[in-house]
Design an enzyme around this catalytic site. Structure first.
Site, PDB file in Angstrom:
ATOM      1  N   ASP A 135     -17.336   7.516  -1.646  1.00  0.00           N
ATOM      2  CA  ASP A 135     -16.226   7.400  -0.938  1.00  0.00           C
ATOM      3  C   ASP A 135     -15.798   8.665  -0.038  1.00  0.00           C
ATOM      4  O   ASP A 135     -16.452   9.637  -0.494  1.00  0.00           O
ATOM      5  CB  ASP A 135     -14.897   6.773  -1.734  1.00  0.00           C
ATOM      6  CG  ASP A 135     -13.745   6.446  -0.831  1.00  0.00           C
ATOM      7  OD1 ASP A 135     -13.703   6.316   0.318  1.00  0.00           O
ATOM      8  OD2 ASP A 135     -12.729   6.501  -1.807  1.00  0.00           O
ATOM      9  N   ARG A 168     -13.741  -8.575   1.310  1.00  0.00           N
ATOM     10  CA  ARG A 168     -12.250  -8.343   1.052  1.00  0.00           C
ATOM     11  C   ARG A 168     -11.397  -9.674   1.361  1.00  0.00           C
ATOM     12  O   ARG A 168     -10.595 -10.034   0.703  1.00  0.00           O
ATOM     13  CB  ARG A 168     -11.626  -7.100   2.015  1.00  0.00           C
ATOM     14  CG  ARG A 168     -12.296  -5.801   1.830  1.00  0.00           C
ATOM     15  CD  ARG A 168     -11.979  -5.402   0.477  1.00  0.00           C
ATOM     16  NE  ARG A 168     -10.524  -5.165   0.385  1.00  0.00           N
ATOM     17  CZ  ARG A 168      -9.609  -4.191   0.551  1.00  0.00           C
ATOM     18  NH1 ARG A 168     -10.225  -3.072   1.322  1.00  0.00           N
ATOM     19  NH2 ARG A 168      -8.324  -4.078   0.598  1.00  0.00           N
ATOM     20  N   GLN A 197     -10.040  -3.886  -3.780  1.00  0.00           N
ATOM     21  CA  GLN A 197     -11.486  -3.182  -3.205  1.00  0.00           C
ATOM     22  C   GLN A 197     -12.589  -3.721  -4.259  1.00  0.00           C
ATOM     23  O   GLN A 197     -13.618  -4.070  -3.899  1.00  0.00           O
ATOM     24  CB  GLN A 197     -11.582  -1.787  -3.040  1.00  0.00           C
ATOM     25  CG  GLN A 197     -12.804  -1.181  -2.639  1.00  0.00           C
ATOM     26  CD  GLN A 197     -13.205  -1.521  -1.250  1.00  0.00           C
ATOM     27  OE1 GLN A 197     -12.146  -1.391  -0.383  1.00  0.00           O
ATOM     28  NE2 GLN A 197     -14.202  -2.150  -0.914  1.00  0.00           N
ATOM     29  N   CYS A 215     -16.585   1.797   0.313  1.00  0.00           N
ATOM     30  CA  CYS A 215     -15.160   1.076   0.490  1.00  0.00           C
ATOM     31  C   CYS A 215     -14.974   1.011   2.063  1.00  0.00           C
ATOM     32  O   CYS A 215     -14.438   0.048   2.562  1.00  0.00           O
ATOM     33  CB  CYS A 215     -14.269   1.370  -0.030  1.00  0.00           C
ATOM     34  SG  CYS A 215     -13.511   2.971  -0.068  1.00  0.00           S
ATOM     35  N   ARG A 267       0.884  -1.148  -0.048  1.00  0.00           N
ATOM     36  CA  ARG A 267      -0.181  -0.016  -0.192  1.00  0.00           C
ATOM     37  C   ARG A 267       0.978   1.210  -0.131  1.00  0.00           C
ATOM     38  O   ARG A 267       1.801   1.530   0.952  1.00  0.00           O
ATOM     39  CB  ARG A 267      -0.888   0.024   1.379  1.00  0.00           C
ATOM     40  CG  ARG A 267      -1.730   1.422   1.418  1.00  0.00           C
ATOM     41  CD  ARG A 267      -2.715   1.343   2.436  1.00  0.00           C
ATOM     42  NE  ARG A 267      -3.964   0.696   1.888  1.00  0.00           N
ATOM     43  CZ  ARG A 267      -5.259   0.690   2.250  1.00  0.00           C
ATOM     44  NH1 ARG A 267      -5.316   1.642   3.185  1.00  0.00           N
ATOM     45  NH2 ARG A 267      -6.133   0.172   1.854  1.00  0.00           N
ATOM     46  N   HIS A 290      -7.364   0.989  -6.477  1.00  0.00           N
ATOM     47  CA  HIS A 290      -7.499   0.062  -5.518  1.00  0.00           C
ATOM     48  C   HIS A 290      -8.124  -1.185  -5.786  1.00  0.00           C
ATOM     49  O   HIS A 290      -9.422  -1.407  -5.530  1.00  0.00           O
ATOM     50  CB  HIS A 290      -8.366   0.783  -4.498  1.00  0.00           C
ATOM     51  CG  HIS A 290      -8.578   0.257  -2.941  1.00  0.00           C
ATOM     52  ND1 HIS A 290      -7.659  -0.967  -2.696  1.00  0.00           N
ATOM     53  CD2 HIS A 290      -9.094   0.510  -1.885  1.00  0.00           C
ATOM     54  CE1 HIS A 290      -7.936  -1.257  -1.481  1.00  0.00           C
ATOM     55  NE2 HIS A 290      -8.726  -0.322  -0.967  1.00  0.00           N
TER      56      HIS A 290
HETATM   57  N1   CP Z   1     -11.551  -0.136   2.209  1.00  0.00           N
HETATM   58  C1   CP Z   1     -10.203  -0.047   2.524  1.00  0.00           C
HETATM   59  O1   CP Z   1      -9.185  -0.331   1.718  1.00  0.00           O
HETATM   60  O2   CP Z   1      -9.968   0.014   3.992  1.00  0.00           O
HETATM   61  P1   CP Z   1      -8.688   0.488   4.737  1.00  0.00           P
HETATM   62  O3   CP Z   1      -8.011   1.652   4.403  1.00  0.00           O
HETATM   63  O4   CP Z   1      -8.984   0.404   6.156  1.00  0.00           O
HETATM   64  O5   CP Z   1      -7.634  -0.764   4.466  1.00  0.00           O
HETATM   65  N1  NVA Z   2     -10.123   6.735  -1.286  1.00  0.00           N
HETATM   66  C1  NVA Z   2      -9.822   6.623  -0.016  1.00  0.00           C
HETATM   67  C2  NVA Z   2     -10.207   4.853  -0.012  1.00  0.00           C
HETATM   68  C3  NVA Z   2      -9.489   4.270   1.343  1.00  0.00           C
HETATM   69  C4  NVA Z   2      -9.895   2.844   1.380  1.00  0.00           C
HETATM   70  C5  NVA Z   2      -8.248   6.628   0.226  1.00  0.00           C
HETATM   71  O1  NVA Z   2      -7.411   6.556  -0.627  1.00  0.00           O
HETATM   72  O2  NVA Z   2      -8.034   7.126   1.427  1.00  0.00           O
END
Ligand code: CP
Ligand code: NVA
Length: 309
Positions: free
Chosen positions: A219, A287, A134, A259, A104, A131
């Protein structure tokens, strides 16, 4: 032999994507029935996380444990990446000690660099650009509740961000219509939009976007790394809050998806996210199952059919 990575949803063909979702459904049923499957026994996965996480970390770590493997977690300040060791050297070192990398990070180029040097599969656990994990879970959730998504209409309301980009790719691969409503300055990536025509339609008007939609998605208005824009974004995005009035303009019984993490009273009202049309916690749970199926696929784990008796 080349290694298969999962950096974008388009790293999978439509049949591979459907096969992984199908397997995720089986793994979900197996877990509920207490049937275990130790296909990752002796395997190690390293999670390299340069941003915070609740769901992605827990779903990968739990999934790896449930498959009999072991996870090593390295948070934002724990590895030498934060002290300037190159991604290339990190990738080579992990490849000599482990079987899988889940990363990540912020700039998408960082995960591409990891994949370019890694000798083991690299999974994208979110970048600023997309992502894809997701989307595996989101598609599984849609299919679980409504069946085939091809040919349907999906609405994305709010920021044209990383999760929105993965929905755009999904629309192209699985051939459904994605209506996106964003404020003009917050549209998704133009080059990606060009690739995803004619499946993706963009408007400023959330009411136009939800027309005929079988699912309405939003989101956070400020993604990780945009915290200092929070108050400016809260003003610009106000007309894009998913509330009951907007949900009523979608198809009757349209699903609501997010998400998570969610901010009630901003991108969605409590009434919608905690209401009967919301499937956000099934989405979060999926997930786990979808990523277990993905790991089996990338590690090329051949499943031995269970004995007949
Ligand atoms: N939806 C998602 O990826 O959540 P986190 O940021 O908690 O991993
Ligand atoms: N768009 C959000 C998604 C988190 C899972 C971010 O990048 O913070």
């Amino acid at each position: 032999m080349s290694v298969q990575h999962f950096l974008c949803l388009s790293d999978l063909s439509a049949p591979e994507l459907m096969m992984i979702i199908d397997r995720a459904m089986t793994l979900k049923a197996d877990l509920r029935a207490n049937r275990t499957c130790n296909v990752m026994q002796g395997k190690v996965a390293v999670l390299v996380f340069e941003k915070n996480s609740t769901r992605t970390r827990i779903s990968f770590e739990s999934g790896i444990a449930q498959l009999g493997g072991h996870a090593v977690f390295m948070g934002p300040a724990e590895s030498h990446l934060s002290r300037g060791e190159s991604i290339g050297d990190t990738a080579q070192v992990i490849s000599r000690m482990a079987d899988l990398i889940i990363m990540r990070t912020s700039a998408h180029e960082r995960i591409e660099e990891m994949a370019n040097s890694a000798l083991v599969p690299v999974i994208n656990g979110l970048t600023d650009f997309n992502h894809p994990c997701q989307l595996l879970a989101d598609l599984q959730t849609y299919i679980q509740y409504r069946g085939d998504i091809t040919g349907t209409t999906v609405a994305w309301i709010g920021d044209g961000n990383n999760v929105c980009h993965s929905w755009m790719t999904a629309a192209r691969i699985l051939d459904f219509r994605l209506n996106i409503a964003t404020p003009p300055g917050f549209r998704p990536n133009q080059a990606l939009h060009d690739q995803c025509r004619p499946n993706v339609f963009i408007t400023d008007d959330p009411f136009e976007a939800v027309k005929n939609a079988e699912v309405v998605i939003t989101d956070t208005w400020a993604s990780m790394g945009q915290e200092n824009e929070w108050s400016e974004r809260n003003n610009v995005f106000k007309p894009y809050c998913v509330d009951s009035k907007l949900m009523r303009r979608a198809r009757k019984d349209a699903l609501f998806m997010h998400c998570l993490p969610a901010y009630r009273g901003q991108e969605v009202t409590a009434e919608v996210i905690d209401g009967a049309q919301s499937v956000v916690f099934a989405e979060a749970e999926n997930r786990l199952h979808a990523q277990k199926a993905l790991m089996e696929f990338l590690l090329d784990i051949k499943l031995v059919p269970p004995p007949r008796r």
